[in-house]
Design a protein around this motif. Structure first.
Motif, PDB file in Angstrom:
ATOM      1  N   SER A 108      58.159  43.797  36.465  1.00 22.59           N
ATOM      2  CA  SER A 108      57.142  42.784  36.733  1.00 22.59           C
ATOM      3  C   SER A 108      55.921  43.025  35.868  1.00 22.59           C
ATOM      4  CB  SER A 108      56.747  42.848  38.208  1.00 22.59           C
ATOM      5  OG  SER A 108      55.736  41.916  38.502  1.00 22.59           O
ATOM      6  N   LEU A 109      55.362  41.946  35.306  1.00 25.04           N
ATOM      7  CA  LEU A 109      54.154  42.049  34.503  1.00 25.04           C
ATOM      8  C   LEU A 109      52.974  42.437  35.386  1.00 25.04           C
ATOM      9  CD1 LEU A 109      54.473  38.900  32.211  1.00 25.04           C
ATOM     10  CD2 LEU A 109      55.054  41.260  31.668  1.00 25.04           C
ATOM     11  N   THR A 110      52.020  43.136  34.787  1.00 24.00           N
ATOM     12  CA  THR A 110      50.813  43.558  35.484  1.00 24.00           C
ATOM     13  C   THR A 110      49.609  42.894  34.840  1.00 24.00           C
ATOM     14  OG1 THR A 110      51.778  45.712  36.041  1.00 24.00           O
ATOM     15  CG2 THR A 110      49.379  45.538  36.110  1.00 24.00           C
ATOM     16  N   PHE A 111      48.733  42.333  35.687  1.00 25.56           N
ATOM     17  CA  PHE A 111      47.538  41.666  35.172  1.00 25.56           C
ATOM     18  C   PHE A 111      46.291  42.323  35.754  1.00 25.56           C
ATOM     19  CE2 PHE A 111      50.898  38.590  34.695  1.00 25.56           C
ATOM     20  CZ  PHE A 111      50.649  38.065  33.438  1.00 25.56           C
ATOM     21  N   HIS A 112      45.330  42.574  34.868  1.00 28.77           N
ATOM     22  CA  HIS A 112      44.031  43.102  35.265  1.00 28.77           C
ATOM     23  C   HIS A 112      42.962  42.081  34.873  1.00 28.77           C
ATOM     24  CE1 HIS A 112      45.980  47.048  35.712  1.00 28.77           C
ATOM     25  NE2 HIS A 112      46.503  46.841  34.522  1.00 28.77           N
ATOM     26  N   TRP A 113      41.882  42.055  35.620  1.00 27.24           N
ATOM     27  CA  TRP A 113      40.749  41.215  35.292  1.00 27.24           C
ATOM     28  C   TRP A 113      39.627  42.090  34.750  1.00 27.24           C
ATOM     29  CZ3 TRP A 113      40.913  36.569  33.863  1.00 27.24           C
ATOM     30  CH2 TRP A 113      39.791  35.727  33.847  1.00 27.24           C
ATOM     31  N   PHE A 114      38.437  41.562  34.621  1.00 27.70           N
ATOM     32  CA  PHE A 114      37.322  42.255  33.979  1.00 27.70           C
ATOM     33  C   PHE A 114      36.060  42.094  34.818  1.00 27.70           C
ATOM     34  CE2 PHE A 114      33.803  42.601  30.934  1.00 27.70           C
ATOM     35  CZ  PHE A 114      34.172  43.710  30.184  1.00 27.70           C
ATOM     36  N   LEU A 115      35.269  43.164  34.922  1.00 24.50           N
ATOM     37  CA  LEU A 115      34.000  43.123  35.640  1.00 24.50           C
ATOM     38  C   LEU A 115      32.856  43.175  34.637  1.00 24.50           C
ATOM     39  CD1 LEU A 115      34.803  45.583  38.561  1.00 24.50           C
ATOM     40  CD2 LEU A 115      34.673  43.077  38.671  1.00 24.50           C
ATOM     41  N   PRO A 116      32.104  42.084  34.483  1.00 22.59           N
ATOM     42  CA  PRO A 116      31.022  42.040  33.488  1.00 22.59           C
ATOM     43  C   PRO A 116      29.773  42.745  34.005  1.00 22.59           C
ATOM     44  CG  PRO A 116      31.116  39.957  34.645  1.00 22.59           C
ATOM     45  CD  PRO A 116      32.230  40.803  35.204  1.00 22.59           C
ATOM     46  N   THR A 117      29.729  44.050  33.880  1.00 20.28           N
ATOM     47  CA  THR A 117      28.617  44.832  34.424  1.00 20.28           C
ATOM     48  C   THR A 117      27.356  44.736  33.566  1.00 20.28           C
ATOM     49  OG1 THR A 117      29.562  46.782  33.326  1.00 20.28           O
ATOM     50  CG2 THR A 117      30.073  46.469  35.645  1.00 20.28           C
ATOM     51  N   LEU A 168      43.720  36.959  44.253  1.00 22.36           N
ATOM     52  CA  LEU A 168      44.561  36.164  43.356  1.00 22.36           C
ATOM     53  C   LEU A 168      45.795  36.916  42.871  1.00 22.36           C
ATOM     54  CD1 LEU A 168      41.668  34.549  41.307  1.00 22.36           C
ATOM     55  CD2 LEU A 168      43.325  33.296  42.708  1.00 22.36           C
ATOM     56  N   GLY A 169      45.753  38.238  42.903  1.00 23.92           N
ATOM     57  CA  GLY A 169      46.940  38.997  42.512  1.00 23.92           C
ATOM     58  C   GLY A 169      46.774  39.881  41.297  1.00 23.92           C
ATOM     59  N   PHE A 170      45.534  40.079  40.840  1.00 24.50           N
ATOM     60  CA  PHE A 170      45.310  41.026  39.751  1.00 24.50           C
ATOM     61  C   PHE A 170      45.461  42.447  40.296  1.00 24.50           C
ATOM     62  CE2 PHE A 170      43.118  37.211  38.309  1.00 24.50           C
ATOM     63  CZ  PHE A 170      43.530  37.129  36.987  1.00 24.50           C
ATOM     64  N   TYR A 205      40.032  32.236  38.861  1.00 18.03           N
ATOM     65  CA  TYR A 205      40.761  31.263  39.672  1.00 18.03           C
ATOM     66  C   TYR A 205      41.608  30.328  38.817  1.00 18.03           C
ATOM     67  CZ  TYR A 205      38.775  32.589  44.140  1.00 18.03           C
ATOM     68  OH  TYR A 205      38.463  33.281  45.285  1.00 18.03           O
ATOM     69  N   TRP A 206      41.064  29.872  37.672  1.00 21.75           N
ATOM     70  CA  TRP A 206      41.865  29.012  36.798  1.00 21.75           C
ATOM     71  C   TRP A 206      43.176  29.707  36.422  1.00 21.75           C
ATOM     72  CZ3 TRP A 206      41.551  24.056  36.290  1.00 21.75           C
ATOM     73  CH2 TRP A 206      40.329  23.390  36.329  1.00 21.75           C
ATOM     74  N   PHE A 207      43.081  30.970  36.040  1.00 22.85           N
ATOM     75  CA  PHE A 207      44.283  31.694  35.624  1.00 22.85           C
ATOM     76  C   PHE A 207      45.155  32.061  36.827  1.00 22.85           C
ATOM     77  CE2 PHE A 207      46.759  35.451  34.598  1.00 22.85           C
ATOM     78  CZ  PHE A 207      47.293  35.141  33.361  1.00 22.85           C
ATOM     79  N   GLY A 208      44.508  32.571  37.877  1.00 26.92           N
ATOM     80  CA  GLY A 208      45.268  33.031  39.034  1.00 26.92           C
ATOM     81  C   GLY A 208      46.008  31.929  39.758  1.00 26.92           C
ATOM     82  N   GLU A 209      45.404  30.736  39.814  1.00 24.88           N
ATOM     83  CA  GLU A 209      46.045  29.630  40.508  1.00 24.88           C
ATOM     84  C   GLU A 209      46.878  28.753  39.580  1.00 24.88           C
ATOM     85  OE1 GLU A 209      42.751  29.048  44.091  1.00 24.88           O
ATOM     86  OE2 GLU A 209      42.657  27.724  42.354  1.00 24.88           O
ATOM     87  N   GLY A 210      46.653  28.897  38.251  1.00 28.07           N
ATOM     88  CA  GLY A 210      47.384  28.046  37.312  1.00 28.07           C
ATOM     89  C   GLY A 210      48.536  28.730  36.607  1.00 28.07           C
ATOM     90  N   ARG A 219      54.940  39.229  40.377  1.00 27.96           N
ATOM     91  CA  ARG A 219      54.840  39.038  41.808  1.00 27.96           C
ATOM     92  C   ARG A 219      53.516  39.619  42.271  1.00 27.96           C
ATOM     93  NH1 ARG A 219      59.208  43.350  44.390  1.00 27.96           N
ATOM     94  NH2 ARG A 219      58.309  45.250  43.485  1.00 27.96           N
ATOM     95  N   HIS A 220      52.993  39.055  43.325  1.00 29.21           N
ATOM     96  CA  HIS A 220      51.697  39.484  43.852  1.00 29.21           C
ATOM     97  C   HIS A 220      51.790  40.939  44.305  1.00 29.21           C
ATOM     98  CE1 HIS A 220      47.965  39.548  46.082  1.00 29.21           C
ATOM     99  NE2 HIS A 220      47.702  38.289  45.708  1.00 29.21           N
TER     100      HIS A 220
END
Length: 389
Positions: free
Chosen positions: A2-11, A51-53, A346-351, A363-364
């Motif tokens: 399963s692919l793994t997705f990470h997001w980013f925190l703009p600190t 969202l599943g990141f 949300y655009w990416f996670g829901e789309g 998978r989540h």
């Protein structure tokens, strides 16, 4: 797998534009910068988790908040999300780094991932008291990670290298599990360190054939050391219901850029010592023309941003196709971001993620969602009256 997705925190703060503030937009236009408060970063972190990141990358440098401290605080407002903490080996001892990671891993509930940043720019390193040149920084990083790995294995370490010297170093408690090391770099020196120590080699987003070359390079170096390495890619993303909407958003971001800002940033980036940064600059040459350098791969971000400078742009289906294409090369992890980071998650996670889920590629991390959507009374229209009994 399963692919793994990470997001980013703009600190360093967030915005609806590639550069926050100073765009001269009308007062009736949504704009403005968003300070990097714990409340706002918590919103992003909780949304990414929902969202599943799998995790969220947090940068390091003088231009942002400290990654260790920020994410340690955010661990309290999240439950599952892991934190990909970027840190620079030359700025603390390997024994302290190994201890910090072990403590973080215990107190966060095993949610630490580590992004090793050797430090590409001497001017910034000197501000932190580090006066080694680039090749020496990589040599020190190699020694540093050698000590850290040994400590995590529970060994008592005596080590005297050219740059690192410890005596009787050991941890009273080792991390369980050991946090994986993410590492990037395009120079020969970087390749050696990645092959010796990284669990995941991260590349910035380039056209697939260039990414394939880097994968082959690192995979070969790792094989010489009897190791295998996973691969990830760092990209921005603009995903919408239609391709036209996505490219219109990219154009909006581009139209808001001041040519003087582009020129100033490009002049500064041209002095970079980083091979990876030069590869990013070569994708657009400082020009706003022909920024789609490969189908759905846009180099516009790199006009005003150092580091990762490309974005996947297109409909949700098109973005999913590009992800599949990179995955076919050997990329299993995707570290993504967008402007602003809350809405784009949300655009990416829901789309996009549902498309990849239907294809069996993702998978989540938390498994199936609890329960079904609520049933709204009368939403199905009028019902026939029940027959009299």
């Amino acid at each position: 797998m399963s692919l793994t997705f990470h997001w980013f925190l703009p600190t360093y703060g967030d915005s609806r534009y590639l550069v926050g503030g100073g765009h001269g937009v009308a007062t009736t236009t949504a704009s403005g910068s968003r300070p990097a408060t714990l409340a706002y970063l918590g919103q992003i972190a909780r949304s990414a988790e929902q969202l599943g990141f799998e995790g969220a990358l947090t940068p390091t440098g003088a231009w942002c908040e400290d990654a260790w401290l920020s994410t340690a605080m955010l661990a309290e407002v999240t439950e599952r999300l892991k934190f990909l903490v970027a840190f620079r080996p030359g700025l603390l001892s390997p024994t302290l780094a190994a201890q910090m990671a072990a403590t973080y891993q215990r107190h966060s509930g095993q949610r630490l991932l580590l992004n090793v940043v050797t430090g590409g720019e001497s001017t910034e390193q000197r501000a932190y008291g580090d006066f080694l040149d680039k090749d020496a920084r990589y040599a020190r990083c190699d020694e540093f990670l050698h000590v850290v790995r040994a400590l995590w294995r529970g060994e008592r370490v005596d080590f005297e290298g050219e740059h690192v010297h410890v005596e009787g170093a050991e941890l009273t408690r080792t991390p369980d599990p050991v946090p994986p090391l993410y590492f990037g770099g395009s120079s020969p020196a970087a390749g050696t360190v990645a092959a010796n120590h990284s669990d995941v080699y991260l590349t910035w987003g380039e056209p697939p054939h260039k990414v394939a070359e880097k994968i082959q390079w690192i995979r070969g170096l790792a094989a010489e050391q009897g190791r295998t390495v996973r691969f990830g890619i760092r990209l921005h993303v603009i995903s919408r219901d239609t391709s036209e909407q996505a490219w219109a958003e990219a154009q909006r971001l581009l139209d808001a850029l001041d040519p003087a800002t582009i020129s100033r940033v490009q002049e500064g980036l041209a002095r970079s010592e980083s091979v990876g940064q030069r590869r990013m600059l070569d994708l657009h040459g400082g020009s706003t023309a022909d920024l789609e350098i490969y189908p759905n791969l846009w180099a516009g971000v790199g006009l005003v941003r150092g580091g990762a400078g490309t974005a996947l742009v297109g409909s949700h289906a098109e973005v999913a196709e590009r992800i599949e294409e990179y995955h076919a090369l050997g990329i299993d992890e995707f570290v993504l971001s967008g402007h602003p980071h809350l809405e784009e998650a949300y655009w990416f996670g829901e789309g996009v993620l549902p498309i990849l889920e239907r294809k069996g590629l993702w998978r989540h991390p938390a498994g199936a969602a609890d329960g079904a959507p609520a049933s709204i009374p009368f939403a199905g229209g009028a019902r026939e009256p029940a027959a009299a009994s």
